[in-house]
Scaffold this active site. Structure first.
Site, short mmCIF file in Angstrom:
data_model
loop_
_atom_site.label_atom_id
_atom_site.label_comp_id
_atom_site.label_asym_id
_atom_site.label_seq_id
_atom_site.Cartn_x
_atom_site.Cartn_y
_atom_site.Cartn_z
CG ASP A 1 1.18 4.49 4.66
OD1 ASP A 1 0.22 3.92 4.13
OD2 ASP A 1 1.53 4.29 5.83
CG ASP B 1 -0.18 -0.11 2.53
OD1 ASP B 1 1.05 -0.35 2.50
OD2 ASP B 1 -0.81 0.04 3.59
CE LYS C 1 1.54 2.80 13.51
NZ LYS C 1 2.03 1.56 13.00
P1 GTP Z 1 -5.03 -1.07 8.56
O1 GTP Z 1 -5.93 -2.16 9.06
O2 GTP Z 1 -5.79 0.13 8.09
O3 GTP Z 1 -3.89 -0.74 9.49
O4 GTP Z 1 -4.34 -1.58 7.19
P2 GTP Z 1 -3.51 -2.92 6.89
O5 GTP Z 1 -4.27 -4.09 7.34
O6 GTP Z 1 -3.19 -2.88 5.42
O7 GTP Z 1 -2.21 -2.79 7.76
P3 GTP Z 1 -0.86 -2.00 7.43
O8 GTP Z 1 -1.16 -0.76 6.67
O9 GTP Z 1 -0.10 -1.86 8.68
O10 GTP Z 1 -0.11 -3.05 6.51
C1 GTP Z 1 1.02 -2.74 5.73
C2 GTP Z 1 1.06 -3.72 4.55
O11 GTP Z 1 1.20 -5.05 5.03
C3 GTP Z 1 -0.20 -3.69 3.70
O12 GTP Z 1 0.18 -3.84 2.34
C4 GTP Z 1 -1.00 -4.89 4.19
O13 GTP Z 1 -1.81 -5.46 3.17
C5 GTP Z 1 0.11 -5.85 4.61
N1 GTP Z 1 -0.26 -6.71 5.75
C6 GTP Z 1 -0.60 -6.31 7.01
N2 GTP Z 1 -0.81 -7.38 7.80
C7 GTP Z 1 -0.61 -8.49 7.03
C8 GTP Z 1 -0.70 -9.91 7.27
O14 GTP Z 1 -1.03 -10.37 8.37
N3 GTP Z 1 -0.43 -10.74 6.22
C9 GTP Z 1 -0.08 -10.25 4.98
N4 GTP Z 1 0.18 -11.14 4.00
N5 GTP Z 1 0.01 -8.93 4.71
C10 GTP Z 1 -0.25 -8.06 5.73
#
Ligand code: GTP
Length: 333
Positions: free
Chosen positions: A218, A108, A159
């Site tokens: 981001d 993302d 953070k």
């Molecule tokens: P929020 O729920 O809004 O915090 O978004 P998010 O679930 O995408 O979490 P975050 O922005 O912290 O994640 C950063 C990147 O890691 C994103 O591209 C997510 O899709 C990916 N990501 C987060 N958690 C996981 C996980 O448990 N497994 C996988 N495969 N990808 C993850």
């Protein structure tokens, strides 16, 4: 080179947009985010991609049934339950049997980072792991990093409160890793690369970081998602795709906004700093400001939406005033 792209998060901050589709399938100026991310990798010599998935894996496979995204072949590793950002890397490395230096990307993040130079930096230092750094004004919602002159990470603090942040350089969500790093990631449970793995590697002197100040964003919140669209619109990225074709009444006022294909904007309507996905209908004399509307939202005459995120197929009544609201998809009510 092989890249693992993390796309398994729930994207809770972007709900309800992410109830209908994973974050990386949301369009940025008409092109799904994942194509921006993988297209950038293709421009930097990546030949194959592994998608580390969990939430809504079918959405990707259905959208790219020929096994290619942005012309790059992709494979998938699907977690049964979310393993966190490091757990997902371990799972994917084992699944893809990765045996050479590889890249990991948050799916993302949109960036014009020079990946070749990050990989050279990593090899020159014999690092186990190297992260790209980005300077930001407010580092408090990111992982803050300090290094010595050679780029060896001294501190990695996830953070911190703004007043305690020891630097403005943050973890930009692109990593070069050696396969040996996965031995540091416990198996079979959720592990965060930001909270567990990187602080541990930093303490061992095995983590390096390379600063960059190229385009970087981001896209995790609605305002950042709007920004991603506007940055492409304004030509801040290296690439600019053809814009979607929408239909505006000539009396409407549209500023700093991206309006999706098949959407219509009525007489004397105002759209400002907003993103409308496809097939939306904006009634006459209505106003949409700082908002994201999912596909097929209808806004009645004279309604006003400010800082809202509206789910798929919603109907906003004529004259309704919504400020800071999140309305779920019509079919999930
Ligand atoms: P929020 O729920 O809004 O915090 O978004 P998010 O679930 O995408 O979490 P975050 O922005 O912290 O994640 C950063 C990147 O890691 C994103 O591209 C997510 O899709 C990916 N990501 C987060 N958690 C996981 C996980 O448990 N497994 C996988 N495969 N990808 C993850």
């Amino acid at each position: 080179m092989f890249a693992i792209v993390l796309v398994g998060g729930f994207g809770t901050r972007l709900r309800p947009l992410t109830e209908h589709a994973p974050k990386q399938m949301l369009p940025v100026c008409g092109i799904p985010m994942i194509e921006w991310v993988i297209g950038h990798l293709a421009d930097h010599g990546v030949q194959k991609v592994g998608l580390a998935m969990g939430y809504r894996p079918d959405a990707f496979v259905d959208a790219y049934p020929d096994g290619r995204i942005a012309e790059i072949p992709y494979q998938v590793a699907v977690e049964n339950e979310p393993l966190g950002t490091a757990g997902a890397v371990r799972f994917a490395v084992e699944h893809f049997q990765t045996e050479e230096t590889f890249l990991v990307l948050n799916g993302d993040v949109l960036t014009d980072l020079d990946i070749g130079s990050l990989v050279r930096f990593h090899h020159d230092r014999g690092a186990a792991a190297t992260i790209a750094l980005q300077p930001v004004d407010d580092p408090s919602s990111f992982g803050v990093v300090t290094t010595n002159r050679d780029g060896q990470v001294k501190e990695f603090i996830e953070k911190p409160e703004q007043s305690f942040a020891p630097s403005n350089n943050i973890n930009a969500g692109t990593y070069v890793l050696e396969p040996s790093v996965i031995e540091q990631i416990p198996a079979g449970r959720q592990v965060s690369i930001e909270r567990e793995t990187f602080p541990k590697l930093a303490a061992e002197g095995a983590l390096f970081a390379s600063p960059s100040s190229t385009y970087w964003l981001d896209t995790g919140t609605p305002q950042q998602f709007i920004q991603a669209n506007l940055d492409v619109l304004k030509g801040k990225r290296n690439k600019r795709p053809p814009l979607p074709i929408a239909n505006f009444h000539q009396s409407s006022i549209i500023t700093e906004s991206v309006i999706g294909t098949g959407s219509t904007v009525g007489v004397d309507a105002t759209i400002e700093r907003s993103v409308l996905l496809n097939g939306c209908q904006i009634g006459s004399k209505s106003t949409v400001v700082d908002s994201v509307l999912s596909d097929e939202v209808r806004v009645g005459e004279g309604a006003r939406l400010e800082s809202c995120v509206i789910g798929f197929g919603q109907r906003i009544e004529p004259g309704e005033i919504l400020i800071g609201e999140r309305r779920p998809d019509q079919d999930s009510i």
